[in-house]
Design a protein around this motif. Sequence first.
Motif, mmCIF file in Angstrom:
data_model
loop_
_atom_site.group_PDB
_atom_site.id
_atom_site.type_symbol
_atom_site.label_atom_id
_atom_site.label_comp_id
_atom_site.label_asym_id
_atom_site.label_seq_id
_atom_site.Cartn_x
_atom_site.Cartn_y
_atom_site.Cartn_z
ATOM 1 N N LYS A 130 0.828 -1.209 0.000
ATOM 2 C CA LYS A 130 0.000 0.000 0.000
ATOM 3 C C LYS A 130 0.863 1.260 0.000
ATOM 4 O O LYS A 130 0.542 2.245 -0.663
ATOM 5 C CB LYS A 130 -0.935 -0.007 1.211
ATOM 6 N N LYS A 131 1.955 1.242 0.749
ATOM 7 C CA LYS A 131 2.852 2.400 0.776
ATOM 8 C C LYS A 131 3.447 2.653 -0.603
ATOM 9 O O LYS A 131 3.518 3.799 -1.068
ATOM 10 C CB LYS A 131 3.966 2.181 1.803
ATOM 11 N N LEU A 132 3.883 1.600 -1.270
ATOM 12 C CA LEU A 132 4.482 1.752 -2.598
ATOM 13 C C LEU A 132 3.445 2.236 -3.606
ATOM 14 O O LEU A 132 3.766 3.000 -4.514
ATOM 15 C CB LEU A 132 5.088 0.428 -3.052
ATOM 16 N N SER A 133 2.216 1.804 -3.456
ATOM 17 C CA SER A 133 1.160 2.210 -4.388
ATOM 18 C C SER A 133 0.840 3.686 -4.267
ATOM 19 O O SER A 133 0.233 4.261 -5.170
ATOM 20 C CB SER A 133 -0.105 1.374 -4.144
ATOM 21 N N ASP A 134 1.230 4.309 -3.162
ATOM 22 C CA ASP A 134 0.977 5.741 -2.969
ATOM 23 C C ASP A 134 2.037 6.616 -3.638
ATOM 24 O O ASP A 134 1.873 7.840 -3.688
ATOM 25 C CB ASP A 134 0.915 6.067 -1.474
ATOM 26 N N LEU A 135 3.118 6.031 -4.134
ATOM 27 C CA LEU A 135 4.128 6.818 -4.840
ATOM 28 C C LEU A 135 3.540 7.366 -6.138
ATOM 29 O O LEU A 135 2.718 6.709 -6.787
ATOM 30 C CB LEU A 135 5.357 5.961 -5.140
ATOM 31 N N PRO A 136 3.940 8.587 -6.561
ATOM 32 C CA PRO A 136 3.305 9.248 -7.710
ATOM 33 C C PRO A 136 3.288 8.418 -8.983
ATOM 34 O O PRO A 136 2.290 8.381 -9.699
ATOM 35 C CB PRO A 136 4.140 10.526 -7.870
#
Length: 310
Positions: A130-136
Motif C-alpha cells: 500500500k505504501k508503494l502504491s501511494d508513490l506518484p
Amino acid sequence: MSALSGQSSVGFKGGASRAFPAVEDRRVLPRPLRRIVRFAVSLATGRVHIPRHIGTVSTFAFMGVVGLYGMSVGGHGVVVSQAVTASAGFAIEDVRVSGNDQTSEIDILQLLGLDGTTSLVALDIEAARKKLSDLPWVEYAEVRKVYPKTIEVTLRERKAFGIWQHGDELSLIERNGAIIGPLRDGKFASLPLFVGRDAETRAAAFVEELSGWPELGNRVRAYVRVAGRRWDLHLDNGVVLKLPEQGVQNALSVLSRLEAEQGLLERDIAAVDLRLDDRTTIQLSQGALDRRNEVLELRSKALKKAGVRS
C-alpha cells in the motif's frame, strides 16, 4: 412362634438402621472435584513425581507470558519481534526492484523503512504494498519475501502522455487525464503541451482526431483549450490555428488545401481563423502588418502626386 417372629422382625429393622448410617448421610462430590481431590491426596502422599526445577521453569514461563501480554498491550510487540527475528538471521539485506523507470530505489527503501535491521519475518507485506502504491508514478506494486534475507519489489508504473498547464502550474498527465505529479525536470519536454480548463481530460480524444493529419500534428507545440469548447493550435513557427467547436475535419481540409495551393503556413502571418464554414480569416504578423501599412501609405502618396500633376 408368632411372638418370636415379630420380635425377630423388629430386631432386624433396628439393626439395619444402625449398621448403614453412612449410606444415607454421605455426600458425593462432582466428578471434576473428585479428580482434583484425588490428585491433591496423591501429591501429598508422594505418589506423584515432580521433576526437578519445575518451580523455576514455571516461574520463568509465567514471567514470559506476563511480559508478552504487557508488550502487546503497550504496542511494543512489533518492535520486539523485529529485533528478535533480525538477530536470529532474518534481517533484510537484499532488495530486488524491477519495473521502476521513474521511481528511484532510494525512495522505495526509505518508504519501506529498510535500514539493515528490518526483519523479513516481521515485515508486513500488505502494508508495504500500500505504501508503494501511494508513490506518484506507481500504478501497481507487488512485494514478495524470499527467505532468509531478501525481498522482491515489482512495480508497474504510469505512462506520461502529456503536460497540462493550469494557471502557472505544469503537471504530467496520463492518457485518461489523471495527474501523475508536477513537472520537475526537462526530460519530458518533448511531450505535447495542453493548456486550459478541462484540457487534460479532452487531450487524448483530440490528439486521436488529429492523427489523420500527421504533418500538421508534428508541428503543434501547444494545444490550447478555449472556454472549454474548442481548440487553438500553436505551431512551431508561431502561427495560431483557431479551430471550430464542430466540424474540425472540414476546417483542417480547408487548411490543407490552402497550404498546398499557397503555402499559407509559411507566410508571414500570425493566425488562421477557421471557425466559420464560409470564410477563412488570415491575421498578419505585426511585422507583415507594418510593411503592409508602409506600402499602402506609399501608394496613397503616389496617387496624390499623380492626381496633382494631372
